[in-house]
Scaffold this motif. Structure first.
Motif, short mmCIF file in Angstrom:
data_model
loop_
_atom_site.label_atom_id
_atom_site.label_comp_id
_atom_site.label_asym_id
_atom_site.label_seq_id
_atom_site.Cartn_x
_atom_site.Cartn_y
_atom_site.Cartn_z
N ASP A 137 44.51 15.09 52.49
CA ASP A 137 43.54 14.81 53.73
C ASP A 137 44.60 14.57 54.83
OD1 ASP A 137 41.30 15.02 52.43
OD2 ASP A 137 40.97 12.68 52.43
N ALA A 138 45.81 14.38 54.53
CA ALA A 138 46.91 14.01 55.61
C ALA A 138 47.82 15.13 55.84
CB ALA A 138 47.80 12.96 55.08
N VAL A 139 47.53 16.42 55.25
CA VAL A 139 48.11 17.58 55.50
C VAL A 139 47.56 18.54 56.40
CG1 VAL A 139 49.49 19.34 54.49
CG2 VAL A 139 49.25 17.28 53.15
N ALA A 140 48.25 18.85 57.45
CA ALA A 140 47.44 19.73 58.44
C ALA A 140 47.68 21.21 57.70
CB ALA A 140 48.15 19.62 59.86
N GLY A 141 46.60 22.02 58.23
CA GLY A 141 46.61 23.32 58.08
C GLY A 141 46.14 23.86 56.71
N LEU A 142 45.55 22.86 56.00
CA LEU A 142 45.08 23.18 54.67
C LEU A 142 43.72 23.60 54.72
CD1 LEU A 142 46.90 20.64 52.13
CD2 LEU A 142 47.40 22.99 52.66
N SER A 143 43.11 24.58 53.77
CA SER A 143 41.63 24.91 54.03
C SER A 143 40.89 24.54 52.48
CB SER A 143 41.50 26.27 54.15
OG SER A 143 42.01 27.04 53.19
N GLY A 144 42.04 24.18 51.54
CA GLY A 144 41.26 23.52 50.13
C GLY A 144 42.18 22.93 49.53
N ILE A 145 41.71 22.47 48.11
CA ILE A 145 42.69 21.87 46.89
C ILE A 145 42.41 22.88 45.70
CG2 ILE A 145 43.25 19.73 45.71
CD1 ILE A 145 41.80 18.21 47.80
N ALA A 146 43.62 23.21 45.22
CA ALA A 146 43.32 24.21 43.89
C ALA A 146 44.06 23.07 42.91
CB ALA A 146 44.36 25.26 43.98
N VAL A 147 43.25 23.01 41.87
CA VAL A 147 43.65 22.29 40.59
C VAL A 147 43.91 23.13 39.42
CG1 VAL A 147 43.27 20.21 39.48
CG2 VAL A 147 42.11 20.48 41.62
N VAL A 148 45.03 22.96 38.64
CA VAL A 148 45.18 23.81 37.70
C VAL A 148 44.25 23.24 36.67
CG1 VAL A 148 47.86 24.31 38.36
CG2 VAL A 148 47.14 22.29 36.88
N PRO A 149 44.03 24.12 35.36
CA PRO A 149 43.52 23.59 34.21
C PRO A 149 43.93 22.24 33.53
CG PRO A 149 43.78 25.89 34.00
CD PRO A 149 44.84 25.20 35.00
N ILE A 150 43.25 21.21 33.16
CA ILE A 150 43.75 20.11 32.52
C ILE A 150 43.19 20.17 31.23
CG2 ILE A 150 43.86 17.42 32.67
CD1 ILE A 150 45.06 18.64 35.58
N PRO A 151 43.96 19.71 30.17
CA PRO A 151 43.38 19.74 28.94
C PRO A 151 42.35 18.98 28.70
CG PRO A 151 45.85 19.37 28.97
CD PRO A 151 45.41 19.47 30.29
N GLN A 152 41.11 19.27 28.14
CA GLN A 152 40.18 18.52 27.78
C GLN A 152 40.13 17.57 26.60
OE1 GLN A 152 37.61 18.24 29.73
NE2 GLN A 152 35.89 17.64 28.70
N GLN A 153 41.08 16.91 26.40
CA GLN A 153 41.42 15.86 25.61
C GLN A 153 41.43 14.65 25.92
OE1 GLN A 153 44.48 18.27 23.95
NE2 GLN A 153 45.73 16.75 23.99
N GLY A 154 41.54 13.48 25.14
CA GLY A 154 41.90 12.29 25.83
C GLY A 154 41.52 11.82 26.90
N LEU A 155 42.61 11.39 27.75
CA LEU A 155 42.10 10.78 29.25
C LEU A 155 41.64 12.26 30.25
CD1 LEU A 155 44.34 7.97 30.50
CD2 LEU A 155 41.90 8.10 30.18
N GLY A 156 41.96 13.52 29.53
CA GLY A 156 41.69 14.80 30.16
C GLY A 156 40.08 14.62 30.44
N LEU A 157 39.52 14.26 29.58
CA LEU A 157 38.01 14.50 29.64
C LEU A 157 37.54 13.76 31.09
CD1 LEU A 157 38.24 14.93 26.95
CD2 LEU A 157 35.79 13.84 26.41
N ALA A 158 37.98 12.34 31.09
CA ALA A 158 37.87 11.58 32.34
C ALA A 158 38.29 12.20 33.58
CB ALA A 158 38.43 10.11 32.07
N ILE A 159 39.41 12.78 33.50
CA ILE A 159 40.17 13.46 34.65
C ILE A 159 39.12 14.74 35.20
CG2 ILE A 159 42.20 14.85 35.64
CD1 ILE A 159 43.95 12.92 33.55
N ASN A 160 38.82 15.21 33.86
CA ASN A 160 37.91 16.55 34.51
C ASN A 160 36.56 16.25 34.93
OD1 ASN A 160 39.89 18.80 34.02
ND2 ASN A 160 39.62 18.33 31.81
N ASP A 161 36.14 15.12 34.38
CA ASP A 161 34.77 14.53 34.99
C ASP A 161 34.89 14.27 36.26
OD1 ASP A 161 32.05 13.08 34.54
OD2 ASP A 161 33.30 11.88 35.60
N ARG A 162 35.82 13.67 36.79
CA ARG A 162 36.16 13.17 38.32
C ARG A 162 36.43 14.35 39.24
NH1 ARG A 162 35.49 12.44 42.44
NH2 ARG A 162 35.95 10.74 43.80
N LEU A 163 37.14 15.41 38.54
CA LEU A 163 37.44 16.45 39.36
C LEU A 163 36.44 17.28 39.41
CD1 LEU A 163 40.84 17.48 37.81
CD2 LEU A 163 40.47 16.85 40.27
N THR A 164 35.44 17.52 38.45
CA THR A 164 34.14 18.24 38.49
C THR A 164 33.30 17.67 39.75
OG1 THR A 164 34.39 18.86 36.30
CG2 THR A 164 32.15 19.17 37.18
#
Ligand code: TXA
Ligand code: MG
Length: 322
Positions: free
Chosen positions: A287-314
């Protein structure tokens, strides 16, 4: 192995020391047993979600020894001051806006601008909170989807070996969770019925709306709009990116893709606990960086805390309502 200690002054001093060092400590309160971590330590709080086996990040309650300590971290409304005078210490949790200088880690509140705060009345819990000298994040000390524990034995059934110590203060006298009331908007809203009745609250502050919980721990994402009040980054989020443009901020996990306009590393060594701890800071960072038009997220493994991370990112990537 989890150490089970009776609630003596020595045991409480030991447990407070462990909390300050980032360890997890279960402790009794008047409502149910809590699974405690230093709320200002993002890594420790990430390990709470891991220990509970939660498939998503539910905002946690920050516990304090006094109302003054709680209101140093959140902005109390007039209603909040009245309810604190009437029911604290006790089985009431209030959701209030975080102060700008609030030291509680963003992951504790699942990235929200609000924070749930509570001053428990149980003497062992109050002694532990006073000795720790920091806000203590504590969900009920059960594995995700199980009932809240009201004895040390219940806690050990689910969490033995996943926490350093349990302070055994006997059975919890109230036996149901605290009442959660949202005082962050113009009208008070009941989010969870609990140890303090709605009638008792209304006797102090007048009518309280019965609200659907903002976040339900046991339901998957139903509709993207469900979390309308959840913090979402200003920029659109693109998941499972395998390349990144110069006008995008990159949320990296492991080796970073080349060419991003800005980079936030969730965990260079590919550690899911470290990534969970950094996630909400990462989403906000662009939010604090000027000139960006989006955020790209690499794949996060769907295991352990990855489930919670992917839920939030979705949720963050879901189409925004009007
Ligand atoms: O009695 C209790 O409240 C126990 C003891 C340990 O204090 N704790 C407890 O925590 O029941 P937990 O995490 O199991 O439940 C906290 C509830 C959840 O329903 C959560 O969604 C809600 O509080 N909550 C927490 N922070 C919130 C926020 N900022 N906005 C809305 N709801 C929030
Ligand atoms: Mg719970």
């Amino acid at each position: 192995m989890t150490e089970r200690l009776p609630a003596t002054p020595d045991a409480i001093a030991h447990a407070a020391d462990l909390l300050r060092r980032g360890e997890l400590v279960a402790f009794g309160t008047e409502t149910v047993y809590g699974l405690g971590a230093d709320a200002t330590n993002a890594d420790a709080v990430a390990r709470v979600f891991e220990a509970k086996g939660r498939p998503h990040f539910n905002p946690l309650i920050a516990h304090y020894p006094t109302a003054a300590a709680a209101f140093a971290d959140v902005e109390p409304s007039d209603f909040a001051r009245k309810l604190a005078a009437a029911f604290w210490p006790g089985a009431l949790t209030m959701v209030l806006p975080r102060r700008a200088d609030c030291p509680v880690a963003l992951i504790t509140g699942a990235g929200l601008d609000t924070l749930a705060v509570r001053v428990p009345s149980h003497p062992a819990a109050r002694a532990l909170l006073a000795a720790t000298g920091r806000a203590v994040a504590a969900p009920s000390a059960n594995r995700s989807g199980r009932v809240s524990p009201t004895t040390a034995a219940h806690v050990l059934d689910g969490l033995d070996g996943r926490i350093a110590v349990i302070i055994d203060s006997g059975p919890c006298p109230v036996g149901v969770e605290s009442t959660v009331i949202d005082l962050s908007g113009s009208d008070p809203v009941l989010l969870r019925p609990g140890g303090i009745t709605l009638e008792a609250l209304e006797a102090v502050i007048g009518p309280v709306q019965r609200g659907a919980p903002i976040v339900d721990a046991h339901k998957p994402l139903l509709a993207p709009g469900m979390l309308a009040s959840h913090y979402a980054p200003n920029l659109p989020v693109r998941l499972n990116a395998t390349s990144v443009r110069p006008d995008e901020g990159l949320l990296a996990f492991g080796a970073a893709l080349p060419g991003a306009g800005a980079l936030f590393q969730l965990s260079a060594r590919g550690d899911l606990v470290e990534a969970a701890a950094a996630l909400f800071d990462g989403l906000r960072s662009f939010d604090a960086v000027a000139g960006l038009s989006g955020i790209a997220v690499v794949p996060i493994p769907q295991q352990g805390l990855g489930l919670a991370i992917n839920d939030r990112l979705t949720r963050a990537a879901a189409p925004r309502g009007a």
